[in-house]
Design a protein around this motif. Structure first.
Motif, PDB file in Angstrom:
ATOM      1  N   THR A  41       1.726  13.950  13.555  1.00 34.12           N
ATOM      2  CA  THR A  41       0.350  13.480  13.415  1.00 34.12           C
ATOM      3  C   THR A  41      -0.350  14.374  12.394  1.00 34.12           C
ATOM      4  O   THR A  41       0.179  15.429  12.023  1.00 34.12           O
ATOM      5  N   VAL A  42      -1.543  13.964  11.989  1.00 31.60           N
ATOM      6  CA  VAL A  42      -2.319  14.770  11.036  1.00 31.60           C
ATOM      7  C   VAL A  42      -2.539  16.181  11.599  1.00 31.60           C
ATOM      8  O   VAL A  42      -2.346  17.190  10.905  1.00 31.60           O
ATOM      9  N   ASP A  43      -2.933  16.246  12.855  1.00 24.85           N
ATOM     10  CA  ASP A  43      -3.208  17.551  13.453  1.00 24.85           C
ATOM     11  C   ASP A  43      -1.952  18.405  13.546  1.00 24.85           C
ATOM     12  O   ASP A  43      -2.003  19.622  13.349  1.00 24.85           O
ATOM     13  N   GLN A  44      -0.835  17.761  13.870  1.00 24.57           N
ATOM     14  CA  GLN A  44       0.407  18.527  13.988  1.00 24.57           C
ATOM     15  C   GLN A  44       0.808  19.101  12.621  1.00 24.57           C
ATOM     16  O   GLN A  44       1.272  20.237  12.531  1.00 24.57           O
ATOM     17  N   ILE A  45       0.599  18.335  11.578  1.00 26.01           N
ATOM     18  CA  ILE A  45       0.936  18.820  10.229  1.00 26.01           C
ATOM     19  C   ILE A  45       0.064  20.017   9.873  1.00 26.01           C
ATOM     20  O   ILE A  45       0.540  21.009   9.294  1.00 26.01           O
ATOM     21  N   GLU A  46      -1.213  19.949  10.251  1.00 23.57           N
ATOM     22  CA  GLU A  46      -2.096  21.092   9.992  1.00 23.57           C
ATOM     23  C   GLU A  46      -1.643  22.311  10.791  1.00 23.57           C
ATOM     24  O   GLU A  46      -1.719  23.442  10.320  1.00 23.57           O
ATOM     25  N   ARG A  47      -1.167  22.058  11.996  1.00 23.72           N
ATOM     26  CA  ARG A  47      -0.666  23.155  12.819  1.00 23.72           C
ATOM     27  C   ARG A  47       0.548  23.808  12.148  1.00 23.72           C
ATOM     28  O   ARG A  47       0.648  25.026  12.048  1.00 23.72           O
ATOM     29  N   HIS A  48       1.459  22.973  11.659  1.00 23.27           N
ATOM     30  CA  HIS A  48       2.624  23.502  10.936  1.00 23.27           C
ATOM     31  C   HIS A  48       2.177  24.353   9.755  1.00 23.27           C
ATOM     32  O   HIS A  48       2.730  25.426   9.507  1.00 23.27           O
ATOM     33  N   ALA A  49       1.181  23.842   9.037  1.00 28.95           N
ATOM     34  CA  ALA A  49       0.714  24.551   7.833  1.00 28.95           C
ATOM     35  C   ALA A  49       0.132  25.915   8.203  1.00 28.95           C
ATOM     36  O   ALA A  49       0.364  26.906   7.499  1.00 28.95           O
ATOM     37  N   ARG A  50      -0.612  25.955   9.301  1.00 35.08           N
ATOM     38  CA  ARG A  50      -1.209  27.245   9.702  1.00 35.08           C
ATOM     39  C   ARG A  50      -0.118  28.245  10.115  1.00 35.08           C
ATOM     40  O   ARG A  50      -0.187  29.423   9.765  1.00 35.08           O
ATOM     41  N   ILE A  51       0.871  27.749  10.854  1.00 36.89           N
ATOM     42  CA  ILE A  51       1.965  28.650  11.261  1.00 36.89           C
ATOM     43  C   ILE A  51       2.698  29.162  10.021  1.00 36.89           C
ATOM     44  O   ILE A  51       2.977  30.362   9.902  1.00 36.89           O
ATOM     45  N   ALA A  52       2.975  28.261   9.092  1.00 35.72           N
ATOM     46  CA  ALA A  52       3.695  28.666   7.871  1.00 35.72           C
ATOM     47  C   ALA A  52       2.872  29.646   7.056  1.00 35.72           C
ATOM     48  O   ALA A  52       3.396  30.643   6.553  1.00 35.72           O
ATOM     49  N   GLU A  70       0.863  -1.180   0.000  1.00 35.94           N
ATOM     50  CA  GLU A  70       0.000   0.000   0.000  1.00 35.94           C
ATOM     51  C   GLU A  70       0.898   1.227   0.000  1.00 35.94           C
ATOM     52  O   GLU A  70       1.898   1.257   0.719  1.00 35.94           O
ATOM     53  N   ALA A  71       0.547   2.205  -0.795  1.00 32.62           N
ATOM     54  CA  ALA A  71       1.406   3.392  -0.874  1.00 32.62           C
ATOM     55  C   ALA A  71       0.572   4.650  -1.042  1.00 32.62           C
ATOM     56  O   ALA A  71      -0.517   4.613  -1.624  1.00 32.62           O
ATOM     57  N   ASN A  72       1.111   5.706  -0.508  1.00 30.58           N
ATOM     58  CA  ASN A  72       0.474   7.011  -0.591  1.00 30.58           C
ATOM     59  C   ASN A  72       1.571   7.986  -1.025  1.00 30.58           C
ATOM     60  O   ASN A  72       2.598   8.087  -0.363  1.00 30.58           O
ATOM     61  N   PHE A  73       1.373   8.652  -2.156  1.00 27.47           N
ATOM     62  CA  PHE A  73       2.480   9.471  -2.699  1.00 27.47           C
ATOM     63  C   PHE A  73       1.923  10.651  -3.492  1.00 27.47           C
ATOM     64  O   PHE A  73       0.725  10.698  -3.804  1.00 27.47           O
ATOM     65  N   ASP A  74       2.807  11.557  -3.819  1.00 28.65           N
ATOM     66  CA  ASP A  74       2.442  12.728  -4.620  1.00 28.65           C
ATOM     67  C   ASP A  74       2.523  12.379  -6.096  1.00 28.65           C
ATOM     68  O   ASP A  74       3.457  11.705  -6.525  1.00 28.65           O
ATOM     69  N   GLY A  75       1.578  12.896  -6.870  1.00 24.58           N
ATOM     70  CA  GLY A  75       1.675  12.781  -8.329  1.00 24.58           C
ATOM     71  C   GLY A  75       1.178  11.462  -8.870  1.00 24.58           C
ATOM     72  O   GLY A  75       0.594  10.647  -8.145  1.00 24.58           O
ATOM     73  N   PRO A  76       1.456  11.226 -10.159  1.00 26.05           N
ATOM     74  CA  PRO A  76       0.905  10.034 -10.823  1.00 26.05           C
ATOM     75  C   PRO A  76       1.675   8.760 -10.459  1.00 26.05           C
ATOM     76  O   PRO A  76       2.849   8.818 -10.087  1.00 26.05           O
ATOM     77  N   PRO A  77       1.027   7.604 -10.602  1.00 26.18           N
ATOM     78  CA  PRO A  77       1.672   6.336 -10.224  1.00 26.18           C
ATOM     79  C   PRO A  77       2.926   6.019 -11.025  1.00 26.18           C
ATOM     80  O   PRO A  77       3.861   5.430 -10.502  1.00 26.18           O
ATOM     81  N   ARG A  96      -3.874  24.365  -1.986  1.00 28.76           N
ATOM     82  CA  ARG A  96      -3.915  22.958  -1.576  1.00 28.76           C
ATOM     83  C   ARG A  96      -4.901  22.152  -2.395  1.00 28.76           C
ATOM     84  O   ARG A  96      -4.589  21.072  -2.883  1.00 28.76           O
ATOM     85  N   ILE A  97      -6.096  22.669  -2.493  1.00 29.95           N
ATOM     86  CA  ILE A  97      -7.092  21.967  -3.317  1.00 29.95           C
ATOM     87  C   ILE A  97      -7.669  23.017  -4.255  1.00 29.95           C
ATOM     88  O   ILE A  97      -8.328  23.961  -3.813  1.00 29.95           O
ATOM     89  N   ASN A 143      -4.135  15.091   5.315  1.00 25.09           N
ATOM     90  CA  ASN A 143      -3.581  16.417   5.023  1.00 25.09           C
ATOM     91  C   ASN A 143      -3.610  16.641   3.520  1.00 25.09           C
ATOM     92  O   ASN A 143      -2.578  16.854   2.878  1.00 25.09           O
ATOM     93  N   ARG A 144      -4.798  16.586   2.976  1.00 21.50           N
ATOM     94  CA  ARG A 144      -4.941  16.666   1.531  1.00 21.50           C
ATOM     95  C   ARG A 144      -4.346  17.977   0.984  1.00 21.50           C
ATOM     96  O   ARG A 144      -4.534  19.042   1.575  1.00 21.50           O
ATOM     97  N   GLY A 145      -3.669  17.847  -0.129  1.00 20.09           N
ATOM     98  CA  GLY A 145      -3.146  19.034  -0.805  1.00 20.09           C
ATOM     99  C   GLY A 145      -1.780  19.468  -0.335  1.00 20.09           C
ATOM    100  O   GLY A 145      -1.217  20.416  -0.877  1.00 20.09           O
ATOM    101  N   LEU A 146      -1.241  18.790   0.663  1.00 14.04           N
ATOM    102  CA  LEU A 146       0.118  19.124   1.115  1.00 14.04           C
ATOM    103  C   LEU A 146       1.069  18.081   0.552  1.00 14.04           C
ATOM    104  O   LEU A 146       0.956  16.896   0.884  1.00 14.04           O
ATOM    105  N   ASP A 147       1.992  18.513  -0.309  1.00 14.55           N
ATOM    106  CA  ASP A 147       2.934  17.520  -0.814  1.00 14.55           C
ATOM    107  C   ASP A 147       4.009  17.263   0.236  1.00 14.55           C
ATOM    108  O   ASP A 147       4.144  18.000   1.211  1.00 14.55           O
ATOM    109  N   ARG A 148       4.774  16.184   0.000  1.00 17.88           N
ATOM    110  CA  ARG A 148       5.723  15.760   1.032  1.00 17.88           C
ATOM    111  C   ARG A 148       6.758  16.832   1.322  1.00 17.88           C
ATOM    112  O   ARG A 148       7.073  17.105   2.487  1.00 17.88           O
TER     113      ARG A 148
END
Lengths: 413, 527
Positions: B496-507, B72-79, B205-206, B142-147
């Motif tokens: 965590t998902v929430d922490q990533i959102e927190r980073h995004a808001r600060i940025a 199982e994989a989750n990645f940015d862009g096309p396969p 993001r979206i 964290n939809r719309g945030l690339d790695r």
């Protein structure tokens, strides 16, 4: 009497409708490949096949047993019938000869000897050009032949120009699909003359008793120690192979890379920042990314040694009959969006596997590491200069003569 | 950037299952080897596959089928790009793993042979691409945030911690005395040189097109569902006058509702105390923003509007079909078509849908459940040993779906619809008062909905009730269907998902040259 028709490194440009048509078609090759990748990724007409997708290009390059390099006939003319590993299959002789040459062309030479020398000579040329410089001949070809000629231990033949000889033989070997009779006549003179020149150097060195620390000197030392792969014929063929296959290439690809950078002000600025920061690694990323947009050639030929299938098991699977010529469009592969993210975007942070500048598999360029290190350094002193720009007029745009870069003038402060 | 989630499920040759497990373990060991030449564990994968967010490799054994190898994989862009990078990084290992698998019986068989034959140099990427499956339901936290952005913003967050840290324990922290807007200005000035990308606007993001696409897919799905539900009614509406139609379907609907009422009770001793099963309508409130679907008025208008649009669009399609079949023109066929569609819709909502629920309930009352699934203590220990090492856990579970047409239709359509709705309604604003479906991860109702069609699942009621509410039984069943995740890669294992959102808001705040006092106060909360 000169061995060549003229002193110009490149032969006179072809004229007439055929030359014009060829030039026009070459300009549309990338577009043609783009269309082919989508609608006909493996194109076959008669006994000729063109593969355009990344996966298929990689497959053909890696499958040396089924798709052999077709260089033997012409290489025999150049080498006088003595084998050189460029045209060999994966045989014990191939392994012996390549292993032997790795003993004398050492990775440490790149950092200890060549890199500094390339940069120093390029800096000297750029500094003395007084703000106006022709890139192809006055910078890249000069630096390449001066540095590599000395490294291999092959100076200019008396009264002749090694740049002209090597470039003619390179053209005959790799860029003469129509087997031009005029070029053949020149080759018939140059090839024996170059062989005699190297034979003379071998005898002279041996007679002097001083081998010197260059590739020829190391070969002679190995011969003296009785290491296999270092007979006189083998030494001569290897040195000829290096001279013919190596130095003529940087004057083709390095100016092409600079032309691509000049077309993209942001990329040029990035490359200049890397050069000024002495970040050779980042500079190399810019140069090889620029080369991706105009690599050495659109495709390389291979000959099918047996009936086989390319892309077996896929919808685009294509049967290849024995004897067919397969053109492996590595320039197209490097633009294949199926494997490269945003291939039409200039991105100096690409991963190594996204570049196929030096081939794959058995016949990966022998000088790959040398090229990776040295090609960017040829432009580094120029890129450090402020105000780098095209020279006014047409001379400020890269012109080509057949497969070769011809002229590109730039200015700087 | 658009993220992709995919799975590859490959049948394994039973004799090769140990070898496959060993190969996966060996990749794990190589990635975790401190002598690998990379600064940190999994450095090769981090550098070689820069689009990758998460990846797992598991081998599912079973008494019912041959082992299954699941990636199982989750990645940015096309396969294609992802598999190309995987090939360049782990090509030989992946080829060796494929050689432990069975040749597929479908048209991928020749490709498998080309990839796995001795001395094959054919790239493995096309085979994995051909065998990739897109899950019918998935959720990106964290939809719309690339790695790259997640990692950059994580580094920025750490830099803010450093900048905000008290320089001298004896002196008061200067930031504590500042108003929020000044903190923003000072921090931005301090961090700008190390993070030059703060000068550039963040990528969207979206995109609007993506959002519209999400909602169009939901609308298309609901449209097809309504058409399906309307078919019985539309057939009868052709031959029955509408008063008779209403009477007939009215009687049928009443009988169905009576049946449902009679079957509403849980099985003896199987009722769960939470009546709603975690699905409440508390989120619907007049206190919510009027632009949100969580406002009852907005929701009602939205539903009515959709039904109206459905009626018109379906009638137009039916009219054109009628023109093609009968040769009559639009004016003759429009009203008859509209009548058929309207009656079909009415019957679909009030008859067919309850009838399906009744059928489902009838099946539920007869389903067998596995009260004490066998648990392999060794396997459990192995799973537990690999869990809770980082901020995220991977969980893979493979279950057989209960037989029958209804179950299969509900399972397929339910997962597809759920996936589309989750995608359309989940926004980057984590606290938005929206119709959010995070219950899939958090609440037993969602778990029941997602897994209730699995054989042996604790008894369910009306698809979402009971089931996973039987906590201990559900956990035992889930553990029974799980296996050891032999390989788990996370590109940002500490977040965590929430922490990533927190980073995004600060940025996002730091990207803006100035903030109003209100914006700054809101922004500073995340610090």
């Amino acid at each position: 009497m000169s061995a060549t028709a003229g002193r110009d490194v490149l032969r006179p440009p072809a004229n007439g409708f055929k030359a014009w048509l060829t030039a026009c078609l070459m300009a549309y090759v990338p577009l043609g490949f783009r269309v082919l990748r989508t609608i006909r990724p493996i194109l076959r007409f008669g006994n000729t096949i063109v593969v355009t997708r990344y996966d298929d290009v990689r497959e053909v390059f890696l499958n040396d047993a089924a798709f052999r390099v077709p260089y033997k006939d012409k290489l025999d003319i150049i080498m006088g019938g003595h084998p050189f590993f460029l045209s060999m299959d994966e045989t014990p002789e191939y392994r012996r000869d390549t292993a032997a040459m790795r003993l004398v062309v050492r990775p440490a030479d790149i950092t200890e000897r060549l890199a500094g020398e390339v940069e120093r000579r390029a800096e000297h040329i750029v500094a003395n050009a007084k703000g106006h410089l022709e890139i192809v001949d006055s910078l890249v070809r000069r630096v390449t032949f001066e540095v590599l000629g000395a490294y291999f231990g092959i100076p200019d033949p008396p009264g002749e120009d090694l740049r002209v000889w090597a470039t003619r033989l390179f053209e005959f070997q790799f860029a003469d699909p129509g087997s031009d009779p005029a070029l053949r006549r020149e080759v018939d003179t140059i090839a024996p003359a170059l062989r005699a020149h190297i034979n003379g150097l071998i005898e002279k060195r041996r007679a002097s008793g001083s081998f010197s620390d260059d590739v020829l000197g190391r070969c002679l030392a190995m011969h003296a120690q009785g290491v296999p792969g270092f007979s006189d014929d083998q030494i001569r063929s290897a040195l000829m192979g290096f001279i013919v296959g190596g130095p003529p290439q940087p004057p083709m690809v390095v100016p092409q890379a600079l032309e691509q950078l000049l077309r993209r002000p942001e990329a040029l600025a990035g490359a200049q920042r890397a050069a000024r920061a002495d970040s050779n690694e980042l500079l190399a990323c810019y140069i090889f990314e620029a080369m991706r947009f105009d690599p050495l050639a659109p495709a390389l030929p291979r000959t099918a040694t047996r009936d086989s299938t390319i892309a077996a098991g896929t919808r685009r699977a294509a049967a290849v009959p024995r004897g067919a010529t397969v053109y492996v469009a590595f320039s197209s592969a490097m633009m294949d969006q199926r494997r490269l993210p945003d291939p039409h975007l200039f991105n100096p942070r690409r991963l190594p596997h996204e570049y196929i500048h030096f081939g794959y598999g058995l016949h990966t360029c022998f000088g790959i590491h040398m090229n990776q290190a040295l090609l960017p350094l040829m432009l580094k002193p120029l890129l450090k200069r402020p105000g780098l720009r095209r020279a006014p007029g047409r001379s400020g745009y890269l012109s080509k003569r057949g497969a070769f870069a011809d002229r590109l003038h730039v200015e700087y402060e | 950037m658009r993220q992709t989630t995919l799975s590859v499920a490959l049948e394994v040759e039973p004799v090769s299952v140990d070898r496959l497990s060993a190969l996966i373990d060996s990749v794990k060991c190589q990635e975790e080897d401190p002598a690998s030449g990379y600064a940190e564990k999994y450095g090769r994968l981090q550098a070689g596959v820069p689009v990758l967010h998460f990846m797992s490799m598991s081998v599912f054994p079973s008494a019912d089928y041959d082992p299954v190898f699941v990636i199982e994989a989750n990645f940015d862009g096309p396969p294609g790009v992802f598999w190309g990078q995987m090939e360049a990084t782990l090509g030989p290992q992946l080829r060796a793993m494929l050689r432990c698998c069975k040749k597929p019986a479908n048209r991928d068989g020749p490709l498998f042979v080309a990839v796995t034959s001795p001395d094959s140099r054919y790239p493995v990427a096309p085979y994995f691409a051909a065998r990739s499956l897109r899950p019918s339901a998935f959720h990106h936290g964290n939809r719309g945030l690339d790695r790259g952005r997640i990692l950059d913003e994580g580094r920025l967050f750490l830099a803010t911690r450093k900048a905000l840290a008290q320089p001298d324990p004896a002196a008061p922290n200067p930031y504590r005395l500042m108003p929020a807007a000044r903190i923003h200005t000072e921090l931005r000035a301090a961090l700008k040189s190390a993070f030059p990308w703060l000068e550039q606007p963040a990528s969207v993001r979206i995109s609007l097109a993506e959002r519209i696409g999400d909602w169009l897919r939901v609308a298309g799905f609901l449209f097809l569902v309504l058409v399906g539900l309307s078919i019985p009614g539309m057939i009868v509406a052709f031959i029955s006058p509408w008063p008779r139609f209403l009477v007939l379907f009215g009687i049928a609907a009443v009988l169905i509702y009576l049946g449902l009422y009679r079957m509403r009770a849980p099985l003896a001793g199987k009722g769960a105390p939470t009546r709603s099963g975690g699905l409440t309508i508390e989120s619907l409130s007049f206190q919510n923003d009027l632009t949100s679907l969580a406002h009852p008025v907005t929701l009602t208008i939205g539903v009515l509007l959709f039904l109206g649009i459905y009626g018109v669009v379906a009638s137009v399609i039916a009219t054109w079909l009628g023109i093609a079949v009968t040769g009559y023109w639009f004016d003759k066929l429009w009203w008859p078509s509209f009548r058929v569609v309207a009656l079909g819709l009415l019957s679909g909502v009030f008859f067919t849908l309850p009838a399906i629920v009744l059928w489902l309930r009838w099946l539920e009352l007869r389903d067998s459940s596995q009260d004490a699934p066998p648990l392999n203590p060794e396997l459990l220990r192995e799973m537990a040993r690999r869990e809770d090492r980082i901020a995220q856990n991977h969980m893979g579970s493979l279950v057989l779906v209960k037989p029958g047409v209804l179950r299969m239709a509900l399972f397929r359509a339910g997962h597809l619809g759920l996936g589309l709705i989750v995608r359309a309604t989940a926004t980057e604003e984590r606290h938005a008062q929206n119709v959010r479906l995070d219950f899939i991860e958090k609440a037993h109702g969602g778990l029941t909905l997602a897994w209730g069609s699995g054989i042996g699942f604790p008894p369910t009621r009306f698809l979402v009730l009971d089931g996973a509410s039987h906590g201990r039984q559900f956990k035992a069943w889930a553990r029974h269907s799980m296996t050891v995740t032999r390989f788990w890669f996370s590109a940002y294992k500490d977040y965590t998902v929430d922490q990533i959102e927190r980073h995004a808001r600060i940025a996002d705040g730091l990207r803006k040259p100035t903030l109003t006092p209100k914006e700054a106060a809101e922004w500073a909360r995340d610090l």
